[in-house]
Write a protein that holds these residues in place. Structure first.
Motif, PDB file in Angstrom:
ATOM      1  N   TYR A   1       9.470  10.548  24.597  1.00 43.58           N
ATOM      2  CA  TYR A   1       8.874  10.381  23.029  1.00 43.58           C
ATOM      3  C   TYR A   1       8.803   8.385  22.761  1.00 43.58           C
ATOM      4  CZ  TYR A   1      12.197  14.150  22.400  1.00 43.58           C
ATOM      5  OH  TYR A   1      12.621  15.132  22.820  1.00 43.58           O
ATOM      6  N   LEU A   2       7.694   8.880  22.140  1.00 46.60           N
ATOM      7  CA  LEU A   2       7.134   6.707  21.835  1.00 46.60           C
ATOM      8  C   LEU A   2       6.952   6.691  20.507  1.00 46.60           C
ATOM      9  CD1 LEU A   2       3.730   8.378  24.320  1.00 46.60           C
ATOM     10  CD2 LEU A   2       5.299   6.888  24.554  1.00 46.60           C
ATOM     11  N   ASN A   3       7.239   5.638  20.065  1.00 43.56           N
ATOM     12  CA  ASN A   3       7.273   4.507  18.660  1.00 43.56           C
ATOM     13  C   ASN A   3       6.285   4.963  18.586  1.00 43.56           C
ATOM     14  OD1 ASN A   3       7.685   3.361  16.694  1.00 43.56           O
ATOM     15  ND2 ASN A   3      10.137   2.433  17.759  1.00 43.56           N
ATOM     16  N   GLY A   4       5.651   5.545  17.335  1.00 44.64           N
ATOM     17  CA  GLY A   4       4.719   5.927  16.326  1.00 44.64           C
ATOM     18  C   GLY A   4       4.341   4.924  16.092  1.00 44.64           C
ATOM     19  N   HIS A   5       5.194   3.899  15.740  1.00 45.34           N
ATOM     20  CA  HIS A   5       4.833   2.695  15.154  1.00 45.34           C
ATOM     21  C   HIS A   5       4.278   1.786  15.962  1.00 45.34           C
ATOM     22  CE1 HIS A   5       6.816   3.370  11.219  1.00 45.34           C
ATOM     23  NE2 HIS A   5       7.752   3.432  11.754  1.00 45.34           N
ATOM     24  N   LEU A   6       3.866   1.376  16.619  1.00 44.20           N
ATOM     25  CA  LEU A   6       3.074   0.753  17.758  1.00 44.20           C
ATOM     26  C   LEU A   6       1.811   1.460  18.031  1.00 44.20           C
ATOM     27  CD1 LEU A   6       5.445   1.243  20.958  1.00 44.20           C
ATOM     28  CD2 LEU A   6       4.635  -1.111  19.590  1.00 44.20           C
ATOM     29  N   ASP A   7       0.891   0.095  17.758  1.00 45.13           N
ATOM     30  CA  ASP A   7      -0.893   0.269  18.005  1.00 45.13           C
ATOM     31  C   ASP A   7      -0.883   1.099  19.514  1.00 45.13           C
ATOM     32  OD1 ASP A   7      -3.331  -0.607  19.669  1.00 45.13           O
ATOM     33  OD2 ASP A   7      -3.420  -0.644  17.208  1.00 45.13           O
ATOM     34  N   TYR A   8      -1.716   2.232  19.497  1.00 45.31           N
ATOM     35  CA  TYR A   8      -1.920   3.554  20.613  1.00 45.31           C
ATOM     36  C   TYR A   8      -2.598   2.614  21.891  1.00 45.31           C
ATOM     37  CZ  TYR A   8      -4.137   6.887  23.175  1.00 45.31           C
ATOM     38  OH  TYR A   8      -4.654   8.189  23.821  1.00 45.31           O
ATOM     39  N   SER A   9      -2.916   0.809  21.302  1.00 54.30           N
ATOM     40  CA  SER A   9      -3.671   0.707  22.772  1.00 54.30           C
ATOM     41  C   SER A   9      -2.397   0.253  23.866  1.00 54.30           C
ATOM     42  CB  SER A   9      -4.408  -0.639  22.609  1.00 54.30           C
ATOM     43  OG  SER A   9      -2.784  -1.606  21.952  1.00 54.30           O
ATOM     44  N   TYR A  10      -0.988   0.098  23.347  1.00 54.33           N
ATOM     45  CA  TYR A  10      -0.236  -0.149  24.003  1.00 54.33           C
ATOM     46  C   TYR A  10       0.533   1.472  24.586  1.00 54.33           C
ATOM     47  CZ  TYR A  10       0.220  -4.373  21.478  1.00 54.33           C
ATOM     48  OH  TYR A  10       0.156  -5.614  21.439  1.00 54.33           O
ATOM     49  N   LEU A  11       0.396   2.465  23.925  1.00 54.68           N
ATOM     50  CA  LEU A  11       1.554   3.033  24.293  1.00 54.68           C
ATOM     51  C   LEU A  11       0.027   4.197  25.304  1.00 54.68           C
ATOM     52  CD1 LEU A  11       2.210   4.440  20.682  1.00 54.68           C
ATOM     53  CD2 LEU A  11       3.595   3.961  22.532  1.00 54.68           C
ATOM     54  N   SER A  12      -1.211   3.978  25.312  1.00 55.25           N
ATOM     55  CA  SER A  12      -2.481   4.878  26.626  1.00 55.25           C
ATOM     56  C   SER A  12      -1.217   4.613  27.653  1.00 55.25           C
ATOM     57  CB  SER A  12      -3.525   4.471  25.975  1.00 55.25           C
ATOM     58  OG  SER A  12      -3.743   3.648  26.317  1.00 55.25           O
ATOM     59  N   LYS A  13      -1.194   4.090  28.291  1.00 54.43           N
ATOM     60  CA  LYS A  13      -0.887   3.756  30.003  1.00 54.43           C
ATOM     61  C   LYS A  13       0.127   4.546  29.655  1.00 54.43           C
ATOM     62  CE  LYS A  13       1.428  -0.350  29.197  1.00 54.43           C
ATOM     63  NZ  LYS A  13       1.344  -0.850  27.771  1.00 54.43           N
ATOM     64  N   TYR A  14       0.795   4.951  28.657  1.00 56.95           N
ATOM     65  CA  TYR A  14       2.204   5.785  29.161  1.00 56.95           C
ATOM     66  C   TYR A  14       2.206   7.655  28.968  1.00 56.95           C
ATOM     67  CZ  TYR A  14       5.123   1.866  29.891  1.00 56.95           C
ATOM     68  OH  TYR A  14       5.583   0.590  30.456  1.00 56.95           O
ATOM     69  N   ILE A  15       0.653   7.388  27.716  1.00 59.13           N
ATOM     70  CA  ILE A  15       0.143   8.679  27.833  1.00 59.13           C
ATOM     71  C   ILE A  15      -0.364   9.496  28.720  1.00 59.13           C
ATOM     72  CG2 ILE A  15      -1.601  10.197  26.325  1.00 59.13           C
ATOM     73  CD1 ILE A  15      -0.222   8.005  24.724  1.00 59.13           C
ATOM     74  N   GLN A  16      -0.980   8.679  29.071  1.00 62.53           N
ATOM     75  CA  GLN A  16      -1.071   8.618  30.659  1.00 62.53           C
ATOM     76  C   GLN A  16      -0.669   8.970  31.588  1.00 62.53           C
ATOM     77  OE1 GLN A  16      -4.320   5.738  31.674  1.00 62.53           O
ATOM     78  NE2 GLN A  16      -5.323   6.119  30.393  1.00 62.53           N
ATOM     79  N   LEU A  17       0.619   8.692  31.925  1.00 61.54           N
ATOM     80  CA  LEU A  17       1.511   8.596  33.147  1.00 61.54           C
ATOM     81  C   LEU A  17       2.345  10.313  32.826  1.00 61.54           C
ATOM     82  CD1 LEU A  17       3.062   7.445  35.427  1.00 61.54           C
ATOM     83  CD2 LEU A  17       4.999   7.002  33.557  1.00 61.54           C
TER      84      LEU A  17
ATOM     85  N   ASN B   1       9.199   7.237  12.167  1.00 61.32           N
ATOM     86  CA  ASN B   1      10.277   7.182  11.191  1.00 61.32           C
ATOM     87  C   ASN B   1      10.001   6.350   9.922  1.00 61.32           C
ATOM     88  OD1 ASN B   1      12.141   7.676   9.189  1.00 61.32           O
ATOM     89  ND2 ASN B   1      13.464   8.442  10.973  1.00 61.32           N
ATOM     90  N   ASN B   2       9.541   6.162   8.514  1.00 57.59           N
ATOM     91  CA  ASN B   2       8.945   5.402   7.584  1.00 57.59           C
ATOM     92  C   ASN B   2      10.127   4.731   6.952  1.00 57.59           C
ATOM     93  OD1 ASN B   2       6.343   5.760   8.520  1.00 57.59           O
ATOM     94  ND2 ASN B   2       5.687   7.235   7.148  1.00 57.59           N
ATOM     95  N   THR B   3      11.272   5.666   7.105  1.00 54.98           N
ATOM     96  CA  THR B   3      12.921   5.033   6.882  1.00 54.98           C
ATOM     97  C   THR B   3      13.110   4.208   7.043  1.00 54.98           C
ATOM     98  OG1 THR B   3      13.567   7.175   6.951  1.00 54.98           O
ATOM     99  CG2 THR B   3      12.766   6.605   4.851  1.00 54.98           C
ATOM    100  N   HIS B   4      13.396   4.238   9.009  1.00 57.97           N
ATOM    101  CA  HIS B   4      13.806   3.070   9.636  1.00 57.97           C
ATOM    102  C   HIS B   4      13.299   3.026  11.288  1.00 57.97           C
ATOM    103  CE1 HIS B   4      17.325   2.460  11.857  1.00 57.97           C
ATOM    104  NE2 HIS B   4      17.187   2.536  13.368  1.00 57.97           N
ATOM    105  N   HIS B   5      13.134   1.820  11.831  1.00 59.68           N
ATOM    106  CA  HIS B   5      12.899   1.728  12.377  1.00 59.68           C
ATOM    107  C   HIS B   5      13.572   0.827  14.108  1.00 59.68           C
ATOM    108  CE1 HIS B   5       8.542   1.494   9.759  1.00 59.68           C
ATOM    109  NE2 HIS B   5       9.667   0.524   9.654  1.00 59.68           N
ATOM    110  N   SER B   6      13.026   1.368  14.911  1.00 59.43           N
ATOM    111  CA  SER B   6      13.809   2.235  16.421  1.00 59.43           C
ATOM    112  C   SER B   6      13.609   0.716  16.802  1.00 59.43           C
ATOM    113  CB  SER B   6      14.039   2.714  16.586  1.00 59.43           C
ATOM    114  OG  SER B   6      14.449   3.567  18.100  1.00 59.43           O
ATOM    115  N   PRO B   7      14.187  -0.266  17.276  1.00 57.97           N
ATOM    116  CA  PRO B   7      13.583  -0.830  18.686  1.00 57.97           C
ATOM    117  C   PRO B   7      13.199  -0.461  19.800  1.00 57.97           C
ATOM    118  CG  PRO B   7      15.882  -1.248  18.170  1.00 57.97           C
ATOM    119  CD  PRO B   7      14.825  -0.394  17.546  1.00 57.97           C
ATOM    120  N   MET B   8      13.439   0.854  19.804  1.00 59.58           N
ATOM    121  CA  MET B   8      12.934   1.763  20.935  1.00 59.58           C
ATOM    122  C   MET B   8      11.422   1.549  21.132  1.00 59.58           C
ATOM    123  SD  MET B   8      15.318   1.626  23.079  1.00 59.58           S
ATOM    124  CE  MET B   8      16.891   0.464  22.650  1.00 59.58           C
ATOM    125  N   GLY B   9      10.606   1.599  22.464  1.00 61.44           N
ATOM    126  CA  GLY B   9       9.323   2.403  22.240  1.00 61.44           C
ATOM    127  C   GLY B   9       8.946   3.487  22.526  1.00 61.44           C
TER     128      GLY B   9
END
Length: 136
Positions: A70-86, A99-107
């Motif tokens: 599970y990846l936090n969609g509030h992060l820019d894709y450039s940060y997530l791409s390395k984990y998507i590749q993994l 989740n637009n009503t609650h922002h999790s600190p988890m990435g």
């Protein structure tokens, strides 16, 4: 049909199916703590390189068909791409959770479909302490 049963059905129709541990699900990007193998904060995911602990964890899991990233969609894709590749490398399904009503600190949360009950799921470095301190 009993009056209690009818009331239950009506409440489900109005409010939806009740969800177990909603606050925990918000924190862990829609999954439960008991299912988590490893979790990274948003700052940790923003680091230039993949955390080796995440890849080691993926390698060590015998049945990747029950594991989900599970990846936090509030992060820019450039940060997530390395984990998507993994995830793609290990054929691990992933979901971007926003989740637009609650922002999790988890990435990132790597979790199983079943409970795994790990004592420690965090990499407690300086970035982790910074992110958790800002939440509490």
């Amino acid at each position: 049909m009993s009056e209690e049963k009818i009331e239950h059905i009506l409440k489900q129709g109005i409010y939806g199916t009740p969800e177990t541990k909603p606050e925990e699900r918000k924190l862990f990007l829609s999954t439960l703590r008991e299912r988590v193998y490893i979790a990274l904060t948003m700052s940790q995911v923003k680091e230039k390189d993949v955390y080796p602990e995440v890849e080691q964890q993926m390698k060590g899991i015998l049945s990747l068909d029950q594991v989900h990233m599970y990846l936090n969609g509030h992060l820019d894709y450039s940060y997530l791409s390395k984990y998507i590749q993994l995830a793609t490398k290990y054929n691990c399904p992933f979901t971007m959770v926003q989740n637009n009503t609650h922002h999790s600190p988890m990435g990132l949360v790597l979790a199983d479909e079943e409970a795994v009950e790990r004592d420690s799921i965090y990499i407690e470095d300086a970035l982790f302490k910074q992110d958790i301190a800002s939440v509490t």
